[in-house]
Design a protein around this motif. Structure first.
Motif, PDB file in Angstrom:
ATOM      1  N   ALA A 298       0.818  -1.223   0.000  1.00  0.00           N
ATOM      2  CA  ALA A 298       0.000   0.000   0.000  1.00  0.00           C
ATOM      3  C   ALA A 298       0.848   1.268   0.000  1.00  0.00           C
ATOM      4  CB  ALA A 298      -0.906  -0.011   1.236  1.00  0.00           C
ATOM      5  N   LEU A 299       2.167   1.118  -0.130  1.00  0.00           N
ATOM      6  CA  LEU A 299       3.055   2.289  -0.060  1.00  0.00           C
ATOM      7  C   LEU A 299       2.749   3.265  -1.207  1.00  0.00           C
ATOM      8  CD1 LEU A 299       5.611   3.185   1.638  1.00  0.00           C
ATOM      9  CD2 LEU A 299       6.956   2.368  -0.303  1.00  0.00           C
ATOM     10  N   PRO A 300       2.454   4.524  -0.879  1.00  0.00           N
ATOM     11  CA  PRO A 300       2.170   5.483  -1.952  1.00  0.00           C
ATOM     12  C   PRO A 300       3.392   5.667  -2.853  1.00  0.00           C
ATOM     13  CG  PRO A 300       1.678   6.400   0.211  1.00  0.00           C
ATOM     14  CD  PRO A 300       2.401   5.133   0.445  1.00  0.00           C
ATOM     15  N   TRP A 301       3.112   5.923  -4.119  1.00  0.00           N
ATOM     16  CA  TRP A 301       4.189   6.055  -5.088  1.00  0.00           C
ATOM     17  C   TRP A 301       5.171   7.152  -4.680  1.00  0.00           C
ATOM     18  CZ3 TRP A 301       5.906   9.991  -8.312  1.00  0.00           C
ATOM     19  CH2 TRP A 301       6.829   9.601  -9.274  1.00  0.00           C
ATOM     20  N   THR A 302       4.626   8.241  -4.137  1.00  0.00           N
ATOM     21  CA  THR A 302       5.503   9.370  -3.775  1.00  0.00           C
ATOM     22  C   THR A 302       6.517   8.944  -2.706  1.00  0.00           C
ATOM     23  OG1 THR A 302       3.737  10.027  -2.290  1.00  0.00           O
ATOM     24  CG2 THR A 302       3.967  11.297  -4.322  1.00  0.00           C
ATOM     25  N   GLU A 303       6.042   8.101  -1.785  1.00  0.00           N
ATOM     26  CA  GLU A 303       6.947   7.676  -0.717  1.00  0.00           C
ATOM     27  C   GLU A 303       8.013   6.709  -1.246  1.00  0.00           C
ATOM     28  OE1 GLU A 303       6.397   6.220   3.840  1.00  0.00           O
ATOM     29  OE2 GLU A 303       4.740   7.282   2.859  1.00  0.00           O
ATOM     30  N   ALA A 304       7.561   5.816  -2.160  1.00  0.00           N
ATOM     31  CA  ALA A 304       8.506   4.877  -2.778  1.00  0.00           C
ATOM     32  C   ALA A 304       9.564   5.648  -3.562  1.00  0.00           C
ATOM     33  CB  ALA A 304       7.757   3.920  -3.696  1.00  0.00           C
ATOM     34  N   GLU A 305       9.118   6.687  -4.238  1.00  0.00           N
ATOM     35  CA  GLU A 305      10.024   7.515  -5.045  1.00  0.00           C
ATOM     36  C   GLU A 305      11.029   8.235  -4.141  1.00  0.00           C
ATOM     37  OE1 GLU A 305      11.404   8.924  -8.699  1.00  0.00           O
ATOM     38  OE2 GLU A 305      10.255   7.187  -8.058  1.00  0.00           O
ATOM     39  N   ARG A 306      10.527   8.720  -2.990  1.00  0.00           N
ATOM     40  CA  ARG A 306      11.411   9.406  -2.037  1.00  0.00           C
ATOM     41  C   ARG A 306      12.495   8.438  -1.537  1.00  0.00           C
ATOM     42  NH1 ARG A 306       8.093  11.051   2.408  1.00  0.00           N
ATOM     43  NH2 ARG A 306       6.864  12.150   0.865  1.00  0.00           N
ATOM     44  N   LEU A 307      12.073   7.208  -1.305  1.00  0.00           N
ATOM     45  CA  LEU A 307      13.001   6.187  -0.828  1.00  0.00           C
ATOM     46  C   LEU A 307      14.030   5.853  -1.912  1.00  0.00           C
ATOM     47  CD1 LEU A 307      13.638   4.213   1.495  1.00  0.00           C
ATOM     48  CD2 LEU A 307      12.072   2.606   0.445  1.00  0.00           C
TER      49      LEU A 307
END
Lengths: 337, 136
Positions: A298-307
């Protein structure tokens, strides 16, 4: 009692792989009909060993056979009453020879050294398997292995590529091992009061020291490798895997102070950690695993991108630590892929 | 050339350069991030980033990190953090070398970026090399 066999060079094409081999039986049970040689080869490649690094150790063995141009220990065969030969011990090695033949790998893979027994019964075959796999030979401890590698490299002047090939092609492991040995001798030996106190079981602490970031953390904090050796000797870094926490401990003033007064385990308690509420604290590992999987999906794309952009962030480091712990658990329990 | 194959070609340029220029370092192990085989050796992660190439010897006298960047990838924030992390790591090694391989059109820009990041990281002791895809 098992009688000794006769040492022979046996044509590989004449050898049947043992379909009842305990190492691969669990894989071959999927096949309703008799498995083919290719299916057995696949199963041998997939089957695990104690290290839990099945594919890796299979590849290591393959590379080592290739480098040596053959095997060192003969395989064990049983010649049945009808003259056919079945492999009792060394199925993986026979399968590798067969594969080399099939793929026209340069070398003499037509015949394999074998101890051939005649009309061995099932009890005798079991006795051999038990002795080889359950009792086994005594493996060298990691310090002794590293000492030998260091000797080959620095005293015998064996070319590095040769050493790596003999060890199955893992050059990073070989280099880290030799460097860990050199540094243990250079920094740890002077801090122990006498040779009798030189504890070779501390070697893995020096292997951990080779991982990126650890030496930098020590240097940035104003210490050197002699200090590190003293910490190892004084058991400030015990268990030895706590060496990998040094980067975080030394960068954190409070944790660093506690570490220097006490030890790494106590220091870890002072590091900033998110407050775990009661439900989280009480959850078992299965519940936590399920919750983590769901959170990842369920990780939002924005958070995955930040990571992705900043894998060195706190979240990135915590995930890395979780991955290390999880891999260690799965490997130790043989449940890893 | 597709971006991934261009990247792979640049990594090969780095590996070739290390083999050629550091041939005198007898026990040099070179690990790259190209192989996708299970169990294949990979460079160690440095501050969360995996370099394309990592080479070191035993006893440790040389540490080399190689990073390949395509034109589109060169200027991203992630790339800058990555290069800074590698330079910072090399700063603490004896004879640290950072090698960057880029398409020839952006070689000068790559040199400028590395130079700026090197100063910021206080990594003046690190030797930096910039390669392009035009060959030696």
């Amino acid at each position: 009692m098992v009688k000794s066999g006769v040492l022979e060079l046996v044509p590989v094409a004449d050898i049947e792989l043992d379909r009842t081999n305990p190492r691969i039986r669990k894989f071959l049970e999927f096949y309703v009909e008799q498995p083919t040689s290719d299916q057995i080869y696949l199963a041998l490649g997939a089957a695990g060993d104690e290290e839990g690094e099945s594919s890796t150790s299979f590849e290591k063995l393959k590379n080592s056979i290739l480098t040596n141009g053959g095997i060192i220990h003969p395989v064990i065969l049983n010649r049945r009453a009808d003259g056919t030969l079945v492999c009792i011990e060394g199925n993986t090695r026979v399968a590798i020879y067969k594969n080399f033949l099939k793929e026209n790998v340069p070398g003499n893979w037509q015949v394999i050294p074998a101890l051939v027994h005649s009309e061995m019964d099932e009890n005798q075959a079991d006795a051999i398997r038990l002795q080889v796999h359950l009792v086994g030979t005594r493996a060298w401890d990691p310090y002794s292995k590293a000492k030998y590698l260091h000797h080959l490299r620095n005293q015998e002047q064996l070319p590095f590529s040769k050493i790596v090939d003999f060890c199955g092609g893992r050059q990073k492991d070989v280099l880290e091992s030799i460097n860990a040995f050199s540094e243990m001798e250079a920094y740890y030996r002077p801090v122990v009061p006498d040779d009798g106190s030189f504890d070779t079981s501390r070697f893995s602490g020096f292997v951990e020291l080779q991982k990126p970031g650890v030496k930098e953390a020590i240097a940035k904090a104003g210490f050197d490798l002699s200090d590190f050796a003293k910490w190892i000797h004084d058991e400030k870094l015990y268990p030895l895997y706590t060496v990998r926490w040094l980067t975080r401990i030394l960068a954190h003033p409070k944790a660093r102070e506690i570490f220097l007064k006490q030890n790494a385990k106590k220091a870890m308690e002072a590091l900033d950690r998110p407050d775990l509420n009661k439900a989280l604290g009480d959850a078992n590992i299965e519940q936590l695993s399920q919750a983590l999987s769901r959170a990842i999906y369920a990780l939002p794309w924005t958070e995955a991108e930040r990571l992705r952009k900043d894998p060195g962030s706190e979240l990135g480091q915590t995930l890395g630590e979780t991955l290390t712990a999880l891999t260690g658990l799965l490997n130790a329990t043989g449940t890893g892929a | 050339m597709a971006e991934s194959s261009q990247h792979a070609a640049l990594v090969q340029i780095i590996v070739g350069y290390i083999k050629r220029e550091h041939a005198t370092v007898t026990a040099l192990g070179i690990v790259d991030d190209l192989s996708s085989a299970i169990g294949a050796e990979k460079p160690n992660r440095i501050e969360g980033f995996v370099p394309d190439v990592y080479a070191f010897d035993a006893p440790r006298t040389t540490t080399i990190i190689g990073e390949a960047k395509t034109k589109d990838d060169l200027e991203t924030e992630r790339s800058k953090k990555q290069i800074a992390a590698f330079l910072s790591h090399l700063r603490y090694q004896d004879a640290g070398v950072f090698i960057m391989a880029v398409p020839w059109q952006v070689k000068r820009r790559a040199q400028a970026i590395v130079s700026t990041l090197q100063k910021a990281a206080g990594a003046a002791s690190v030797t930096t090399v910039t390669l392009d895809d035009l060959g030696p």
